[in-house]
Design a protein around this motif. Structure first.
Motif, short mmCIF file in Angstrom:
data_model
loop_
_atom_site.label_atom_id
_atom_site.label_comp_id
_atom_site.label_asym_id
_atom_site.label_seq_id
_atom_site.Cartn_x
_atom_site.Cartn_y
_atom_site.Cartn_z
N ASN A 128 -15.81 -12.07 18.72
CA ASN A 128 -16.73 -12.08 17.58
C ASN A 128 -16.01 -12.06 16.24
O ASN A 128 -16.64 -11.92 15.19
N GLY A 129 -14.69 -12.19 16.26
CA GLY A 129 -13.92 -12.25 15.03
C GLY A 129 -13.47 -10.92 14.48
O GLY A 129 -12.73 -10.87 13.49
N LYS A 130 -13.88 -9.81 15.10
CA LYS A 130 -13.43 -8.51 14.63
C LYS A 130 -11.99 -8.28 15.06
O LYS A 130 -11.56 -8.73 16.12
N ILE A 131 -11.23 -7.58 14.22
CA ILE A 131 -9.79 -7.45 14.38
C ILE A 131 -9.41 -6.04 14.81
O ILE A 131 -9.77 -5.07 14.14
N LEU A 132 -8.69 -5.94 15.92
CA LEU A 132 -8.16 -4.66 16.37
C LEU A 132 -6.75 -4.50 15.83
O LEU A 132 -5.94 -5.43 15.90
N ILE A 133 -6.46 -3.33 15.27
CA ILE A 133 -5.13 -3.05 14.74
C ILE A 133 -4.60 -1.76 15.37
O ILE A 133 -5.32 -0.79 15.57
N GLY A 134 -3.32 -1.78 15.71
CA GLY A 134 -2.67 -0.59 16.25
C GLY A 134 -1.35 -0.37 15.54
O GLY A 134 -0.69 -1.32 15.11
N GLY A 135 -0.96 0.87 15.42
CA GLY A 135 0.30 1.17 14.74
C GLY A 135 0.48 2.66 14.57
O GLY A 135 0.13 3.45 15.46
N SER A 136 1.03 3.02 13.42
CA SER A 136 1.26 4.42 13.09
C SER A 136 0.64 4.69 11.73
O SER A 136 1.24 4.41 10.68
N PHE A 137 -0.59 5.17 11.72
CA PHE A 137 -1.31 5.42 10.48
C PHE A 137 -2.36 6.50 10.70
O PHE A 137 -2.70 6.84 11.82
N GLU A 138 -2.86 7.04 9.61
CA GLU A 138 -3.85 8.11 9.65
C GLU A 138 -5.15 7.74 8.95
O GLU A 138 -6.19 8.33 9.23
N LYS A 139 -5.09 6.76 8.04
CA LYS A 139 -6.29 6.40 7.28
C LYS A 139 -6.39 4.90 7.07
O LYS A 139 -5.38 4.22 6.88
N VAL A 140 -7.62 4.40 7.12
CA VAL A 140 -7.93 3.02 6.79
C VAL A 140 -9.04 3.04 5.75
O VAL A 140 -10.10 3.63 5.97
N ASN A 141 -8.78 2.43 4.60
CA ASN A 141 -9.74 2.45 3.48
C ASN A 141 -10.19 3.86 3.14
O ASN A 141 -11.36 4.12 2.84
N GLY A 142 -9.26 4.80 3.23
CA GLY A 142 -9.54 6.19 2.87
C GLY A 142 -10.23 7.01 3.93
O GLY A 142 -10.41 8.21 3.76
N GLU A 143 -10.61 6.38 5.05
CA GLU A 143 -11.29 7.10 6.12
C GLU A 143 -10.30 7.49 7.21
O GLU A 143 -9.39 6.72 7.55
N SER A 144 -10.46 8.68 7.76
CA SER A 144 -9.55 9.18 8.78
C SER A 144 -9.74 8.41 10.08
O SER A 144 -10.82 8.40 10.66
N VAL A 145 -8.69 7.74 10.51
CA VAL A 145 -8.68 7.02 11.77
C VAL A 145 -7.22 6.92 12.20
O VAL A 145 -6.38 6.49 11.43
N ARG A 146 -6.93 7.34 13.42
CA ARG A 146 -5.54 7.55 13.81
C ARG A 146 -5.00 6.46 14.73
O ARG A 146 -5.43 6.33 15.87
N ASN A 147 -4.07 5.69 14.23
CA ASN A 147 -3.22 4.78 15.01
C ASN A 147 -3.92 3.57 15.64
O ASN A 147 -3.24 2.66 16.13
N PHE A 148 -5.25 3.53 15.62
CA PHE A 148 -5.96 2.44 16.27
C PHE A 148 -7.33 2.31 15.62
O PHE A 148 -8.06 3.29 15.46
N ALA A 149 -7.71 1.07 15.23
CA ALA A 149 -8.98 0.87 14.55
C ALA A 149 -9.44 -0.57 14.73
O ALA A 149 -8.68 -1.44 15.16
N ARG A 150 -10.71 -0.80 14.39
CA ARG A 150 -11.25 -2.15 14.39
C ARG A 150 -11.79 -2.49 13.01
O ARG A 150 -12.48 -1.68 12.38
#
Length: 204
Positions: A43-65
């Protein structure tokens, strides 16, 4: 994407057109760490994995869509997520498979590899037992439905491996199939050729 290119690295993700231009419909998200792996759902949504704690200021750890516009997908709920970095992502008809250095996912033991539903929740139908004793750096689904897993490890669920492992769709190891393959260093990339032959790349 069939008509876009997704690139990622330290502190960022970008989407390009096939001629190298920037996709103006994608606003790169703010990420407080590094991205090591990406994959794109049907559906075009992107999964990202790595070493991080926040995406766009929101708490999300190491894995997000991410949504197609670069915003964080609120319908994807990994809970507390993996407790270590993610280095490999593979999407197929069973769900999402991730690998890395983590040993739990949302507080549940899942040593360095995990299968998730498309909603981000850990799936119970992938039983890895003790899992891997070292980092997973690459995952490739073969045409026969099994997974080639590469990294820097010596055992999978107590079975001797040599930085490369063949795993069934239910999470069990395919014993004896790759035991004779002696790789004396880490595997970072895997690909498959027509006819079933495989290519490995790494520091061996």
């Amino acid at each position: 994407y069939l008509d876009r290119i997704v690139v990622a690295g330290e502190h960022g993700v970008a989407v390009l057109t096939l001629d190298g231009g920037r996709d103006s419909g994608f606003v790169p998200p703010s990420i407080d760490g590094e991205i090591y792996a990406v994959d794109v759902q049907y559906n075009g949504k992107i999964l990202i994995g790595g070493s991080f704690e926040k995406v766009n200021g929101e708490s999300v750890r190491n894995f997000a869509r991410l949504n197609q516009d670069g915003s964080l997908c609120e319908s994807f709920d990994p809970g507390s997520g993996p407790n270590g970095s993610v280095h490999a992502i593979t999407i197929d008809d069973h769900g999402i498979l991730i690998g890395g250095i983590f040993v739990t996912y949302d507080g549940i033991s899942s040593r360095r590899i995990a299968r998730l539903g498309y909603d981000g929740k850990l799936k119970a139908d992938f039983d890895i037992g003790l899992g891997f004793d070292g980092p997973v750096q690459a995952i490739h689904r073969r045409v026969d439905g099994r997974y080639l897993v590469g990294g820097s490890f010596g055992y999978f669920n107590g079975v001797i491996q040599n930085n490369i492992s063949l795993v069934n769709a239910n999470g069990s190891v395919v014993e004896n199939d790759l035991l004779m393959l002696q790789l004396n260093g880490a595997v970072y990339g895997i690909s498959e050729l027509a006819g079933g032959s495989s290519i490995f790349g790494g520091s061996f």
